[in-house]
Scaffold this motif. Structure first.
Motif, mmCIF file in Angstrom:
data_model
loop_
_atom_site.group_PDB
_atom_site.id
_atom_site.type_symbol
_atom_site.label_atom_id
_atom_site.label_comp_id
_atom_site.label_asym_id
_atom_site.label_seq_id
_atom_site.Cartn_x
_atom_site.Cartn_y
_atom_site.Cartn_z
ATOM 1 N N ALA A 100 -69.844 -27.103 -56.205
ATOM 2 C CA ALA A 100 -69.545 -27.601 -54.861
ATOM 3 C C ALA A 100 -69.107 -29.062 -54.952
ATOM 4 O O ALA A 100 -69.679 -29.857 -55.704
ATOM 5 N N VAL A 101 -68.078 -29.388 -54.185
ATOM 6 C CA VAL A 101 -67.477 -30.717 -54.252
ATOM 7 C C VAL A 101 -67.398 -31.310 -52.850
ATOM 8 O O VAL A 101 -67.145 -30.589 -51.875
ATOM 9 N N ALA A 102 -67.643 -32.609 -52.748
ATOM 10 C CA ALA A 102 -67.515 -33.303 -51.457
ATOM 11 C C ALA A 102 -66.195 -34.061 -51.433
ATOM 12 O O ALA A 102 -65.866 -34.771 -52.382
ATOM 13 N N VAL A 103 -65.451 -33.898 -50.336
ATOM 14 C CA VAL A 103 -64.172 -34.587 -50.159
ATOM 15 C C VAL A 103 -64.300 -35.436 -48.889
ATOM 16 O O VAL A 103 -64.601 -34.903 -47.818
ATOM 17 N N PHE A 104 -64.097 -36.739 -49.040
ATOM 18 C CA PHE A 104 -64.414 -37.659 -47.942
ATOM 19 C C PHE A 104 -63.187 -38.088 -47.146
ATOM 20 O O PHE A 104 -62.139 -38.384 -47.717
ATOM 21 N N ASP A 105 -63.362 -38.178 -45.845
ATOM 22 C CA ASP A 105 -62.315 -38.667 -44.942
ATOM 23 C C ASP A 105 -62.012 -40.153 -45.135
ATOM 24 O O ASP A 105 -60.951 -40.633 -44.757
ATOM 25 N N THR A 106 -62.990 -40.875 -45.674
ATOM 26 C CA THR A 106 -62.859 -42.328 -45.822
ATOM 27 C C THR A 106 -62.331 -42.726 -47.196
ATOM 28 O O THR A 106 -61.858 -43.849 -47.376
ATOM 29 N N ALA A 107 -62.452 -41.814 -48.196
ATOM 30 C CA ALA A 107 -62.241 -42.206 -49.602
ATOM 31 C C ALA A 107 -60.869 -42.828 -49.841
ATOM 32 O O ALA A 107 -60.762 -43.868 -50.493
ATOM 33 N N PHE A 108 -59.825 -42.214 -49.315
ATOM 34 C CA PHE A 108 -58.461 -42.685 -49.577
ATOM 35 C C PHE A 108 -58.278 -44.140 -49.147
ATOM 36 O O PHE A 108 -57.506 -44.880 -49.746
ATOM 37 N N HIS A 109 -59.007 -44.555 -48.127
ATOM 38 C CA HIS A 109 -58.832 -45.917 -47.606
ATOM 39 C C HIS A 109 -59.667 -46.961 -48.345
ATOM 40 O O HIS A 109 -59.649 -48.133 -47.984
ATOM 41 N N GLN A 110 -60.429 -46.514 -49.349
ATOM 42 C CA GLN A 110 -61.258 -47.487 -50.079
ATOM 43 C C GLN A 110 -60.427 -48.468 -50.900
ATOM 44 O O GLN A 110 -60.954 -49.448 -51.420
ATOM 45 N N LEU A 155 -51.182 -37.917 -35.811
ATOM 46 C CA LEU A 155 -51.361 -37.897 -34.357
ATOM 47 C C LEU A 155 -51.860 -36.529 -33.906
ATOM 48 O O LEU A 155 -51.079 -35.593 -33.701
ATOM 49 N N GLY A 156 -53.177 -36.405 -33.798
ATOM 50 C CA GLY A 156 -53.779 -35.170 -33.277
ATOM 51 C C GLY A 156 -54.607 -35.555 -32.073
ATOM 52 O O GLY A 156 -54.275 -36.509 -31.369
ATOM 53 N N ASN A 157 -55.715 -34.845 -31.821
ATOM 54 C CA ASN A 157 -56.633 -35.301 -30.774
ATOM 55 C C ASN A 157 -57.169 -36.677 -31.131
ATOM 56 O O ASN A 157 -57.277 -37.552 -30.293
ATOM 57 N N GLY A 158 -57.511 -36.816 -32.408
ATOM 58 C CA GLY A 158 -57.777 -38.140 -32.960
ATOM 59 C C GLY A 158 -56.474 -38.611 -33.582
ATOM 60 O O GLY A 158 -55.694 -37.783 -34.049
ATOM 61 N N ALA A 159 -56.225 -39.912 -33.584
ATOM 62 C CA ALA A 159 -54.961 -40.380 -34.149
ATOM 63 C C ALA A 159 -55.196 -41.636 -34.966
ATOM 64 O O ALA A 159 -55.991 -42.498 -34.571
ATOM 65 N N SER A 160 -54.528 -41.725 -36.108
ATOM 66 C CA SER A 160 -54.596 -42.966 -36.887
ATOM 67 C C SER A 160 -53.296 -43.173 -37.642
ATOM 68 O O SER A 160 -52.601 -42.224 -37.983
ATOM 69 N N ILE A 161 -53.006 -44.434 -37.901
ATOM 70 C CA ILE A 161 -51.807 -44.823 -38.625
ATOM 71 C C ILE A 161 -52.274 -45.454 -39.936
ATOM 72 O O ILE A 161 -53.309 -46.132 -39.948
ATOM 73 N N ALA A 162 -51.539 -45.225 -41.009
ATOM 74 C CA ALA A 162 -51.910 -45.843 -42.279
ATOM 75 C C ALA A 162 -50.692 -46.467 -42.947
ATOM 76 O O ALA A 162 -49.592 -45.928 -42.876
ATOM 77 N N ALA A 163 -50.929 -47.623 -43.573
ATOM 78 C CA ALA A 163 -49.913 -48.276 -44.397
ATOM 79 C C ALA A 163 -50.242 -47.939 -45.844
ATOM 80 O O ALA A 163 -51.346 -48.236 -46.314
ATOM 81 N N ILE A 164 -49.299 -47.288 -46.526
ATOM 82 C CA ILE A 164 -49.571 -46.787 -47.875
ATOM 83 C C ILE A 164 -48.541 -47.377 -48.838
ATOM 84 O O ILE A 164 -47.357 -47.074 -48.754
ATOM 85 N N GLU A 165 -49.011 -48.226 -49.712
ATOM 86 C CA GLU A 165 -48.125 -48.933 -50.631
ATOM 87 C C GLU A 165 -48.420 -48.461 -52.046
ATOM 88 O O GLU A 165 -49.560 -48.551 -52.498
ATOM 89 N N GLY A 166 -47.384 -47.944 -52.706
ATOM 90 C CA GLY A 166 -47.577 -47.457 -54.077
ATOM 91 C C GLY A 166 -48.609 -46.345 -54.147
ATOM 92 O O GLY A 166 -49.328 -46.217 -55.130
ATOM 93 N N GLY A 167 -48.706 -45.534 -53.099
ATOM 94 C CA GLY A 167 -49.651 -44.417 -53.092
ATOM 95 C C GLY A 167 -51.059 -44.804 -52.674
ATOM 96 O O GLY A 167 -51.952 -43.958 -52.632
ATOM 97 N N LYS A 168 -51.271 -46.098 -52.394
ATOM 98 C CA LYS A 168 -52.625 -46.544 -52.014
ATOM 99 C C LYS A 168 -52.652 -47.029 -50.575
ATOM 100 O O LYS A 168 -51.770 -47.783 -50.153
ATOM 101 N N SER A 169 -53.704 -46.651 -49.868
ATOM 102 C CA SER A 169 -53.867 -47.129 -48.499
ATOM 103 C C SER A 169 -54.160 -48.628 -48.529
ATOM 104 O O SER A 169 -55.090 -49.070 -49.215
ATOM 105 N N ILE A 170 -53.368 -49.399 -47.808
ATOM 106 C CA ILE A 170 -53.661 -50.838 -47.752
ATOM 107 C C ILE A 170 -54.111 -51.265 -46.349
ATOM 108 O O ILE A 170 -54.597 -52.374 -46.166
ATOM 109 N N ASP A 171 -53.915 -50.390 -45.380
ATOM 110 C CA ASP A 171 -54.459 -50.673 -44.050
ATOM 111 C C ASP A 171 -54.411 -49.391 -43.216
ATOM 112 O O ASP A 171 -53.606 -48.495 -43.489
ATOM 113 N N THR A 172 -55.263 -49.315 -42.227
ATOM 114 C CA THR A 172 -55.264 -48.153 -41.340
ATOM 115 C C THR A 172 -55.826 -48.569 -39.991
ATOM 116 O O THR A 172 -56.524 -49.582 -39.883
#
Ligand code: ADP
Length: 399
Positions: free
Chosen positions: A141-151, A207-224
């Motif tokens: 079993a593996v945990a996949v986090f909604d926050t991880a990409f933005h770390q 953009l769903g019921n919840g919505a967020s925008i992310a700035a992704i530079e070189g494959g990495k989230s740099i802001d959201t």
């Protein structure tokens, strides 16, 4: 070949998708609702057909057993032993989890400890993990986090301009959410553009019921745009997005509501619903605006102009942008919102084709071939990201 199941457990619901890997074929998908309430609803999508059943489902463990029975019942698996891995969507990974992890007693305990940061979500996610563990104790079993990409966000993006010790003592910072979705669409955009992700500056609009925008530079989230919680950022179906924090005591004073009640208004009665006074569902708002309803029109304008401003701000942060991506229910389907968000961006090299924009739920580039900035619609797929991580993460070998 192996069968991997992706799970998204809420407090009274459980969504699932069973994949054949590595082909990523979806064998069966479904949704169990009203767990622990009377008249539970079990909806399953098998061979393109929807089967719905109303049945009492006392708890998540029972829901999991029912789900596994269905797999054998529909002949999807001969025995549940064919399931080689389970991936659980977990909302909050705090600063501990920068990637998906194997669920062990230790990692599960850390996730439970993070409930302080996500009191509504992590405990429900953990219930899902435990329910599967009870029924399939020996399956990976593996945990996949909604926050991880933005770390990967730098401190200048994630830090609030508050006393620094609040960050140190209480973990008060921007975490960001929808990470799995932003990561999926950014990787897919690089594939579609035929360019290495390391060279790309992307702005992804989930953009769903919840919505967020992310700035992704070189494959990495740099802001959201979401923050310490999913309440921050752009206006959403029912959430306010950013407001002046001084409004909270002001509203309490004016309306006599408690702080919990005001927070509830900000989460559940604001955004598109609050402004329009009609509905949180964008389809209803589009129809009402079409018929001349002014507040519905205002809701469309507020919703799209906030997103528009984030695009400008993120382009500034990355000194430019190579592609703008639209995803999730509204991003994939609403040509009206996309056209308003993209209005007047020619100054920064965004040239898009109104005819190509007339499309719903299809992967497509809607910018002109000569446009320096590409505009892409990419249907998100968080479930497949979960299944991929389950395959990727190794199980330690004990000797
Ligand atoms: P969630 O965040 O719950 O996963 P979704 O990604 O399913 O949400 O997005 C739901 C939103 O997408 C709703 O506001 C809905 O009105 C909107 N939506 C779905 N289909 C369409 C459509 N054809 N046109 C406009 N909006 C749509």
């Amino acid at each position: 070949m192996s069968k991997i199941i992706a799970i998204n457990a809420g407090s009274s619901s459980l969504k699932f998708q069973l994949f054949e890997m590595p082909s990523e074929e979806v064998l069966i998908a479904g949704l169990i609702e009203r767990i622990g309430l009377d008249k539970g609803v079990f909806t399953i999508l098998v061979n393109g057909e929807k089967v719905k059943e109303i049945i009492d489902i006392p708890d998540h463990a029972v829901a999991v057993k029912m789900l596994l029975n269905k797999l054998t019942h529909f002949g999807i698996v001969k025995s549940i032993n064919e399931i080689e891995g389970i991936g659980h969507r977990i909302v909050h990974g705090g600063e501990i989890f920068h990637n998906s992890v194997l669920l062990t007693d230790e990692t599960l305990q850390k996730i439970e400890e993070l409930s302080d940061l996500a009191p509504l979500h992590n405990p429900a996610n953990v219930v899902g993990v435990k329910a599967f563990k009870e029924v399939l104790p020996n399956v990976k079993a593996v945990a996949v986090f909604d926050t991880a990409f933005h770390q990967t966000m730098p401190e200048r993006s994630f830090l609030y301009s508050l006393p620094y010790e609040y960050y140190e003592n209480y973990g008060i910072r921007k975490y960001g959410f929808h990470g799995t979705s932003h990561q999926y669409v950014s990787e897919r955009a690089a594939e579609l553009l035929g360019r290495p992700i390391e060279q790309l500056r992307l702005i992804s609009c989930h953009l769903g019921n919840g919505a967020s925008i992310a700035a992704i530079e070189g494959g990495k989230s740099i802001d959201t745009s979401m923050g310490f919680t999913p309440l921050a950022g752009v206006a959403m179906g029912t959430r306010s997005g950013n407001i002046d924090p001084a409004l909270i005591p002001f509203i309490m004073e004016k309306t006599g509501q408690s702080e919990i009640e005001v927070l509830d208004i900000l989460n559940k009665k604001s955004g598109i619903l609050g402004i329009s006074g009609l509905s949180s569902d964008l389809r209803d708002i589009e129809q009402a605006a079409e018929k001349g309803n002014d507040r519905a029109e205002t809701a469309l304008e507020v919703f799209s102009s906030r997103i528009h401003k984030y695009i400008g701000s993120y382009a500034a942060q990355m000194s430019g942008v190579d592609a703008i991506i639209f995803t999730a229910g509204i991003g994939e389907n609403s040509d009206i919102i996309r056209s308003r968000v993209l209005r007047g961006l020619k100054f920064m090299g965004v040239y898009w084709d109104p005819a190509l924009n007339q499309v719903r739920g299809e992967e497509r580039c809607i910018s002109y071939p000569h446009s320096p900035v590409k505009v892409m619609i990419i249907p998100t797929n968080e479930e497949v990201m979960i299944a991929r991580d389950v395959v990727k993460i190794p199980v330690p070998v004990h000797h």
